[in-house]
Design a protein around this motif. Structure first.
Motif, PDB file in Angstrom:
ATOM      1  N   HIS A 136       0.861  -1.179   0.000  1.00 30.57           N
ATOM      2  CA  HIS A 136       0.000   0.000   0.000  1.00 30.57           C
ATOM      3  C   HIS A 136       0.899   1.231   0.000  1.00 30.57           C
ATOM      4  O   HIS A 136       2.055   1.182   0.436  1.00 30.57           O
ATOM      5  N   ILE A 137       0.345   2.352  -0.484  1.00 29.89           N
ATOM      6  CA  ILE A 137       1.093   3.610  -0.518  1.00 29.89           C
ATOM      7  C   ILE A 137       0.595   4.508   0.613  1.00 29.89           C
ATOM      8  O   ILE A 137      -0.601   4.834   0.687  1.00 29.89           O
ATOM      9  N   TYR A 138       1.515   4.876   1.485  1.00 28.55           N
ATOM     10  CA  TYR A 138       1.225   5.740   2.638  1.00 28.55           C
ATOM     11  C   TYR A 138       1.904   7.083   2.372  1.00 28.55           C
ATOM     12  O   TYR A 138       3.119   7.135   2.141  1.00 28.55           O
ATOM     13  N   ALA A 139       1.126   8.170   2.403  1.00 24.22           N
ATOM     14  CA  ALA A 139       1.674   9.448   1.942  1.00 24.22           C
ATOM     15  C   ALA A 139       1.147  10.616   2.757  1.00 24.22           C
ATOM     16  O   ALA A 139       0.074  10.544   3.375  1.00 24.22           O
ATOM     17  N   ALA A 140       1.918  11.695   2.725  1.00 29.02           N
ATOM     18  CA  ALA A 140       1.493  12.994   3.285  1.00 29.02           C
ATOM     19  C   ALA A 140       1.821  14.076   2.275  1.00 29.02           C
ATOM     20  O   ALA A 140       2.909  14.076   1.692  1.00 29.02           O
ATOM     21  N   GLU A 141       0.869  14.987   2.071  1.00 30.45           N
ATOM     22  CA  GLU A 141       1.087  16.178   1.245  1.00 30.45           C
ATOM     23  C   GLU A 141       1.077  17.381   2.172  1.00 30.45           C
ATOM     24  O   GLU A 141       0.109  17.609   2.889  1.00 30.45           O
ATOM     25  N   TRP A 142       2.148  18.160   2.102  1.00 26.18           N
ATOM     26  CA  TRP A 142       2.444  19.150   3.151  1.00 26.18           C
ATOM     27  C   TRP A 142       2.732  20.505   2.522  1.00 26.18           C
ATOM     28  O   TRP A 142       3.555  20.621   1.621  1.00 26.18           O
ATOM     29  N   ASP A 143       2.004  21.524   2.978  1.00 31.12           N
ATOM     30  CA  ASP A 143       2.297  22.891   2.562  1.00 31.12           C
ATOM     31  C   ASP A 143       2.038  23.834   3.726  1.00 31.12           C
ATOM     32  O   ASP A 143       1.803  23.387   4.862  1.00 31.12           O
ATOM     33  N   ALA A 144       2.071  25.137   3.469  1.00 32.68           N
ATOM     34  CA  ALA A 144       1.939  26.121   4.543  1.00 32.68           C
ATOM     35  C   ALA A 144       0.539  26.144   5.139  1.00 32.68           C
ATOM     36  O   ALA A 144       0.363  26.574   6.282  1.00 32.68           O
ATOM     37  N   GLU A 145      -0.459  25.658   4.383  1.00 32.70           N
ATOM     38  CA  GLU A 145      -1.834  25.706   4.865  1.00 32.70           C
ATOM     39  C   GLU A 145      -2.296  24.396   5.498  1.00 32.70           C
ATOM     40  O   GLU A 145      -3.043  24.395   6.482  1.00 32.70           O
ATOM     41  N   ASN A 146      -1.867  23.254   4.927  1.00 35.38           N
ATOM     42  CA  ASN A 146      -2.381  21.955   5.374  1.00 35.38           C
ATOM     43  C   ASN A 146      -1.313  20.882   5.309  1.00 35.38           C
ATOM     44  O   ASN A 146      -0.356  20.976   4.544  1.00 35.38           O
ATOM     45  N   ILE A 147      -1.519  19.828   6.101  1.00 32.56           N
ATOM     46  CA  ILE A 147      -0.793  18.571   5.944  1.00 32.56           C
ATOM     47  C   ILE A 147      -1.870  17.490   5.810  1.00 32.56           C
ATOM     48  O   ILE A 147      -2.667  17.274   6.728  1.00 32.56           O
ATOM     49  N   PHE A 207      -3.053  13.502   4.872  1.00 36.10           N
ATOM     50  CA  PHE A 207      -2.556  12.138   4.973  1.00 36.10           C
ATOM     51  C   PHE A 207      -3.443  11.199   4.153  1.00 36.10           C
ATOM     52  O   PHE A 207      -4.674  11.290   4.196  1.00 36.10           O
ATOM     53  N   TYR A 208      -2.760  10.275   3.450  1.00 35.70           N
ATOM     54  CA  TYR A 208      -3.454   9.388   2.520  1.00 35.70           C
ATOM     55  C   TYR A 208      -2.987   7.942   2.704  1.00 35.70           C
ATOM     56  O   TYR A 208      -1.833   7.688   3.052  1.00 35.70           O
ATOM     57  N   VAL A 209      -3.890   7.008   2.405  1.00 39.64           N
ATOM     58  CA  VAL A 209      -3.525   5.620   2.150  1.00 39.64           C
ATOM     59  C   VAL A 209      -4.080   5.281   0.775  1.00 39.64           C
ATOM     60  O   VAL A 209      -5.294   5.405   0.544  1.00 39.64           O
ATOM     61  N   ASP A 210      -3.187   4.898  -0.141  1.00 37.93           N
ATOM     62  CA  ASP A 210      -3.580   4.616  -1.529  1.00 37.93           C
ATOM     63  C   ASP A 210      -4.379   5.768  -2.132  1.00 37.93           C
ATOM     64  O   ASP A 210      -5.395   5.573  -2.808  1.00 37.93           O
ATOM     65  N   ASP A 211      -3.915   6.989  -1.856  1.00 36.29           N
ATOM     66  CA  ASP A 211      -4.517   8.220  -2.367  1.00 36.29           C
ATOM     67  C   ASP A 211      -5.914   8.489  -1.837  1.00 36.29           C
ATOM     68  O   ASP A 211      -6.628   9.357  -2.345  1.00 36.29           O
ATOM     69  N   THR A 230      -6.782  15.685   7.562  1.00 35.70           N
ATOM     70  CA  THR A 230      -6.228  16.982   7.174  1.00 35.70           C
ATOM     71  C   THR A 230      -5.922  17.782   8.427  1.00 35.70           C
ATOM     72  O   THR A 230      -6.811  18.029   9.242  1.00 35.70           O
ATOM     73  N   TYR A 231      -4.665  18.163   8.566  1.00 35.17           N
ATOM     74  CA  TYR A 231      -4.207  18.995   9.677  1.00 35.17           C
ATOM     75  C   TYR A 231      -4.027  20.413   9.163  1.00 35.17           C
ATOM     76  O   TYR A 231      -3.389  20.632   8.128  1.00 35.17           O
TER      77      TYR A 231
END
Length: 358
Positions: free
Chosen positions: A289-300, A302-306, A311-312
């Protein structure tokens, strides 16, 4: 004699008046020499989007722009862009946006001349193509690439979690075979510990601010197992933990299989942090499985398989606006891993790749 005295008195008064006049004139001349600070005027900002064409109005995907700032009587400039403040002595700035996708950004420019200033702003639409900025595909058999990875070794006094393993760099605990990285936890007596495993990290070799980090992995089986994929602030040595910030993209425990935890740790929100969510994934020990985080100044995010599950909301007051490095590790037991199955002998955390995107 009286006439001479009168003339002398008159001459004396004339000299006094001339002196006073000259003194006043000198004072006025000095005042006139005081420099006058003028307000910068005619402030303009020219934004050139790299690769902009009729077909690509938001640029070529590089995210690069060139600013040309001009203003009469300005001696310096301040540019606020994408939550960054940049001080300039000249009116030239090359800037690169890194958040993928199409986005509109505000550019604020202040021109200074001593205590006087002028202000203007403009907006620009930018397209940033997603691209890999760092990765390890684990395609070469043997030990992991030392240009990409370092290690934490030893017990680390339980690494702050009363963990039970001793981390090593031995091939028994970490090796690349047939296109995957295999981190193996073993029940054995070693250097005073009852278990061994590996903790590898990119500290001092790679770190990044904002982007997407992902791992494609199969998780180990067994009570007490605790695999993780996470990020830690580059300024750990100077500010300590949790002030440096921690972004846990993947944590799972064998005592509660197929439950995926994503969490954030920061000052006042460490230990049992409230900034955490879980989701269920199927067959995590037998399927990748693909475990991921997309991170920027507004949000972080978190995904599993997209599939987005947490959302933090980031902000300038958190530690999550600086560079972080990557960690892969496989712990045993401890405060989070829990009791180890007495029948446990070994288990493998298998990683197909780690990728970091802009």
């Amino acid at each position: 004699m009286k006439m001479n005295k009168l003339i002398n008195r008159s001459s004396f008064l004339t000299l006094v008046l001339l002196f006073v006049f000259q003194s006043c004139s000198s004072s006025n001349d000095a005042a006139d020499d005081t420099p006058v600070v003028v307000v910068p005027s005619n402030l303009t900002v020219k934004v050139d989007v790299v690769g902009k064409t009729t077909e690509k109005p938001n640029g070529d995907g590089s995210g690069k722009i060139n600013l040309t700032i001009t203003s009469k009587d300005a001696t310096s400039y301040t540019v606020k862009i994408n939550n960054e403040v940049i001080e300039l002595k000249t009116g030239q700035l090359a800037y690169e946006f890194t958040q993928p996708g199409n986005k509109n950004y505000k550019i604020e420019v202040t021109a200074f001349n001593g205590i006087k200033y002028a202000y203007t702003s403009s907006n620009v639409d930018i397209f940033v193509a997603r691209k890999i900025i760092w990765s390890d595909e684990f395609n070469v058999d043997g030990a992991p690439d030392t240009t990409k990875w370092d290690y934490n070794t030893g017990t680390g006094d339980g690494w702050g979690n009363n963990e039970l393993q001793y981390y090593t760099t031995r091939p028994e605990n970490v090796i690349i075979q047939n296109g995957t990285l295999r981190i193996k936890a073993i029940k054995e007596e070693y250097m005073g510990s009852h278990y061994t495993s590996t903790r590898m990290l990119t500290r001092g070799k790679f770190s990044f601010k904002y982007g997407r980090a992902e791992v494609r992995a199969k998780l180990p089986v067994g009570g007490g197992t605790w695999p993780a994929f996470w990020l830690l602030g580059d300024n750990l040595d100077t500010v300590g933990w949790p002030a440096c910030g921690e972004i846990d993209i993947l944590e799972s425990v064998g005592n509660n299989p197929d439950v995926i935890h994503s969490s954030l740790h920061s000052p006042g929100r460490s230990g049992n942090t409230p900034d955490t969510k879980t989701t269920k994934a199927t067959n995590t020990a037998t399927e990748f499985h693909i475990y991921a985080a997309e991170w920027d100044a507004e949000n972080i995010k978190f995904y599993v398989d997209d599939n987005l599950f947490y959302t933090y909301k980031n902000s300038p007051t958190t530690p999550f606006n600086a560079k972080f490095f990557v960690i892969l590790n496989f712990a045993m037991g401890g405060n989070f891993g829990g009791a180890v199955d007495p029948n446990f002998t070994s288990a493998v955390y298998e990683v197909d790749y780690v990728r970091v995107y802009n």
